[in-house]
Write an enzyme that holds these catalytic residues in place. Sequence first.
Site, PDB file in Angstrom:
ATOM      1  N   HIS A  64       0.708  -1.332   0.117  1.00  0.00           N
ATOM      2  CA  HIS A  64      -0.046   0.016  -0.069  1.00  0.00           C
ATOM      3  C   HIS A  64       0.792   1.217   0.046  1.00  0.00           C
ATOM      4  O   HIS A  64       1.159   1.675   1.047  1.00  0.00           O
ATOM      5  CB  HIS A  64      -0.700  -0.225   1.338  1.00  0.00           C
ATOM      6  CG  HIS A  64      -1.882   1.087   1.353  1.00  0.00           C
ATOM      7  ND1 HIS A  64      -3.108   0.558   1.860  1.00  0.00           N
ATOM      8  CD2 HIS A  64      -1.815   2.336   0.916  1.00  0.00           C
ATOM      9  CE1 HIS A  64      -3.891   1.793   1.956  1.00  0.00           C
ATOM     10  NE2 HIS A  64      -3.088   2.737   1.270  1.00  0.00           N
ATOM     11  N   HIS A  66       1.460   5.223  -2.159  1.00  0.00           N
ATOM     12  CA  HIS A  66       0.784   6.127  -3.148  1.00  0.00           C
ATOM     13  C   HIS A  66       1.837   6.972  -4.025  1.00  0.00           C
ATOM     14  O   HIS A  66       2.705   7.611  -3.318  1.00  0.00           O
ATOM     15  CB  HIS A  66       0.073   7.321  -2.481  1.00  0.00           C
ATOM     16  CG  HIS A  66      -1.293   6.792  -1.914  1.00  0.00           C
ATOM     17  ND1 HIS A  66      -2.366   6.609  -2.200  1.00  0.00           N
ATOM     18  CD2 HIS A  66      -1.431   6.375  -0.405  1.00  0.00           C
ATOM     19  CE1 HIS A  66      -3.188   5.881  -1.347  1.00  0.00           C
ATOM     20  NE2 HIS A  66      -2.683   5.770  -0.305  1.00  0.00           N
ATOM     21  N   LEU A  67       1.911   6.413  -5.312  1.00  0.00           N
ATOM     22  CA  LEU A  67       3.086   7.068  -5.765  1.00  0.00           C
ATOM     23  C   LEU A  67       2.730   8.330  -6.839  1.00  0.00           C
ATOM     24  O   LEU A  67       3.474   8.935  -7.577  1.00  0.00           O
ATOM     25  CB  LEU A  67       3.499   5.920  -7.102  1.00  0.00           C
ATOM     26  CG  LEU A  67       4.190   4.696  -6.355  1.00  0.00           C
ATOM     27  CD1 LEU A  67       4.927   3.694  -7.264  1.00  0.00           C
ATOM     28  CD2 LEU A  67       5.391   5.071  -5.293  1.00  0.00           C
ATOM     29  N   ARG A  68       1.461   8.880  -6.731  1.00  0.00           N
ATOM     30  CA  ARG A  68       0.785  10.000  -7.504  1.00  0.00           C
ATOM     31  C   ARG A  68       0.989  10.125  -9.037  1.00  0.00           C
ATOM     32  O   ARG A  68       0.420  11.256  -9.338  1.00  0.00           O
ATOM     33  CB  ARG A  68       1.498  11.168  -6.569  1.00  0.00           C
ATOM     34  CG  ARG A  68       1.487  11.023  -5.037  1.00  0.00           C
ATOM     35  CD  ARG A  68      -0.052  11.374  -4.298  1.00  0.00           C
ATOM     36  NE  ARG A  68      -0.214  11.521  -2.980  1.00  0.00           N
ATOM     37  CZ  ARG A  68      -0.957  10.733  -2.330  1.00  0.00           C
ATOM     38  NH1 ARG A  68      -1.966  10.263  -2.653  1.00  0.00           N
ATOM     39  NH2 ARG A  68      -0.943  11.248  -1.044  1.00  0.00           N
ATOM     40  N   ASN A  98      -5.627   6.093  -6.403  1.00  0.00           N
ATOM     41  CA  ASN A  98      -6.390   7.337  -6.186  1.00  0.00           C
ATOM     42  C   ASN A  98      -5.171   8.521  -7.011  1.00  0.00           C
ATOM     43  O   ASN A  98      -5.136   9.456  -6.264  1.00  0.00           O
ATOM     44  CB  ASN A  98      -6.463   7.124  -4.832  1.00  0.00           C
ATOM     45  CG  ASN A  98      -5.384   7.543  -3.652  1.00  0.00           C
ATOM     46  OD1 ASN A  98      -4.380   7.163  -4.156  1.00  0.00           O
ATOM     47  ND2 ASN A  98      -5.469   8.321  -2.797  1.00  0.00           N
ATOM     48  N   ASP A 156      -9.033   2.956  -2.280  1.00  0.00           N
ATOM     49  CA  ASP A 156      -8.510   3.658  -1.006  1.00  0.00           C
ATOM     50  C   ASP A 156      -8.313   5.270  -1.371  1.00  0.00           C
ATOM     51  O   ASP A 156      -8.170   5.865  -2.374  1.00  0.00           O
ATOM     52  CB  ASP A 156      -6.978   3.123  -1.103  1.00  0.00           C
ATOM     53  CG  ASP A 156      -6.109   3.771   0.049  1.00  0.00           C
ATOM     54  OD1 ASP A 156      -6.487   3.157   1.090  1.00  0.00           O
ATOM     55  OD2 ASP A 156      -5.379   4.437   0.204  1.00  0.00           O
ATOM     56  N   ASP A 320       1.442   2.716   3.629  1.00  0.00           N
ATOM     57  CA  ASP A 320       0.456   3.838   3.200  1.00  0.00           C
ATOM     58  C   ASP A 320       1.088   5.215   2.967  1.00  0.00           C
ATOM     59  O   ASP A 320       0.767   6.254   3.473  1.00  0.00           O
ATOM     60  CB  ASP A 320      -0.667   4.032   4.473  1.00  0.00           C
ATOM     61  CG  ASP A 320      -1.677   4.860   3.768  1.00  0.00           C
ATOM     62  OD1 ASP A 320      -1.971   5.379   2.612  1.00  0.00           O
ATOM     63  OD2 ASP A 320      -2.749   5.308   4.508  1.00  0.00           O
ATOM     64  N   GLY A 339      -2.380  12.109   5.296  1.00  0.00           N
ATOM     65  CA  GLY A 339      -1.218  11.218   4.920  1.00  0.00           C
ATOM     66  C   GLY A 339       0.035  11.383   5.299  1.00  0.00           C
ATOM     67  O   GLY A 339       0.436  12.613   5.559  1.00  0.00           O
TER      68      GLY A 339
HETATM   69  O1  DOR Z   1      -4.338   9.452   5.122  1.00  0.00           O
HETATM   70  C1  DOR Z   1      -4.485   8.947   3.687  1.00  0.00           C
HETATM   71  N1  DOR Z   1      -3.857   9.667   2.808  1.00  0.00           N
HETATM   72  N2  DOR Z   1      -5.139   7.896   3.831  1.00  0.00           N
HETATM   73  C2  DOR Z   1      -5.658   7.367   2.752  1.00  0.00           C
HETATM   74  O2  DOR Z   1      -6.326   6.310   2.742  1.00  0.00           O
HETATM   75  C3  DOR Z   1      -5.187   8.077   1.490  1.00  0.00           C
HETATM   76  C4  DOR Z   1      -4.055   8.970   1.599  1.00  0.00           C
HETATM   77  C5  DOR Z   1      -3.675   9.533   0.321  1.00  0.00           C
HETATM   78  O3  DOR Z   1      -3.786   9.107  -0.616  1.00  0.00           O
HETATM   79  O4  DOR Z   1      -3.136  10.843   0.610  1.00  0.00           O
END
Ligand code: DOR
Length: 452
Positions: A64, A66-68, A98, A156, A320, A339
């Site tokens: 899990h 996030h590579l954006r 996402n 997510d 995360d 995040g």
């Molecule tokens: O804190 C979070 N940030 N929880 C998530 O589920 C998504 C993530 C994000 O994409 O920044």
Amino acid sequence: MLLRGARVIDPASGTDVVGDVYIEAGVFQAEPLTDDQNARVDQGRTKVVNGTGLVVSPGFVDLHCHLREPGQEHKETIATGTEAAARGGFTTVCAMPNTNPPIDSPGLVEFVLKRAKETGIVRVLPIGTITAGRQGERVADLEELASAGAVAFSDDGSPVANPQTMRNALMIARNLNLPIIQHCEDPAILGDAVAHEGWVSQRLGLTGAPGAAEESLAARDIELAALTRAHLHLAHVSSAGTIDLIKRAKDRGRKVTAEVMPHHLALTDEWLLGDRGSDWPTGSEYDTNLRVNPPVRSPEDVEAMAIALRDGVIDAVATDHAPHAWEDKAVPFGEAAPGISGIETAFGLLMTRLVHTGVIDLPMLITRMTIGPASVLAGVPGLGTFSEKLGPDVVILDPNQEWTVDPDEFASKGKNTPLTGCTLRGAVVATIVGGRVVHGEKALDALERVGG
Ligand code: DOR
């Protein structure tokens, strides 16, 4: 190179020995060495270095992060995110969908894979959305996403709140033998909460939500997974009550797995008051770097997470890793983007808070960062199993090296960590993917030479 006297921990084969590790062209081999390798060492043709105190293990797998990319390259790119992953000891990362646009079509899955091939330095496994546009209503074409290379499905960042949508998605994913990853926060209970509901949120005047926001959705989806005989994976579990639900589901033989994040294992809501515990300097009140979904919770919840991880109720640690830009956090607490940029601090934080305190041992931590997450992906051909011997994806760790967190030194574009100034004990020395050193070349060169 021969690493002399290193500890090899390989949960796949149950290996935990101190010995010599031979590294050549990226191939790792613990003792016994072949005659040819012995000859090379004896004749001084192989560099021999002191590996005492170092640990060699399979590379970490992050379920899990996030590579954006695409769409938010100012926060992170696949290039910077995978460099950060390599520094954190991760050789495989699953990229959450996402992005902007969200990864809800096969072309976008292919885009992520292509960018990863072109610019990534660790393995990237794309996760596709559950619903079209992450809107929570119409199920995306999961078959097509899977054919393009998605290894799981998740909205997510938002939960799939509609139970009928969730049921349909689980049914389709069951036929694909892939997991549905749910972000368990019931929007009806959550409202506009930005913190864990308790005395800390009251004292700071922040809107809080209880653990029940997580538990209610987890309970619903565990039942829907049983109904559809699908694999449900619960993302970022944070509430003690959810642990009881997972345990009960597992005891009944249901296909439910779960992950926990370093911040939910090591940080409590008291950090919001600036109280980072006795070992670390006081932080600032309302530090927006602590704004995260789900929120950091009570000390009792944090303790329950660690015990569940130790006992295997929770299968895996995931990070995360959620990089954000400076301006996303330079706002009042309740308005900050949620995040934590955590992939580079994960191992050090967990060593400091769980291993050096005796809550779990190092082989267990490594298990939960390697075969634990890999087993969640067991439905994907070629994944889910580790080879009997150390494979080409390896990490070299120094469990006792101390370092102080300075986000300016992160490879990630996301400097949003609540750990600035905290000294951690436990460091990643080098990371090797497919036999190539992707992090730590200099550190390996600097190891004390004892022969060759
Ligand atoms: O804190 C979070 N940030 N929880 C998530 O589920 C998504 C993530 C994000 O994409 O920044």
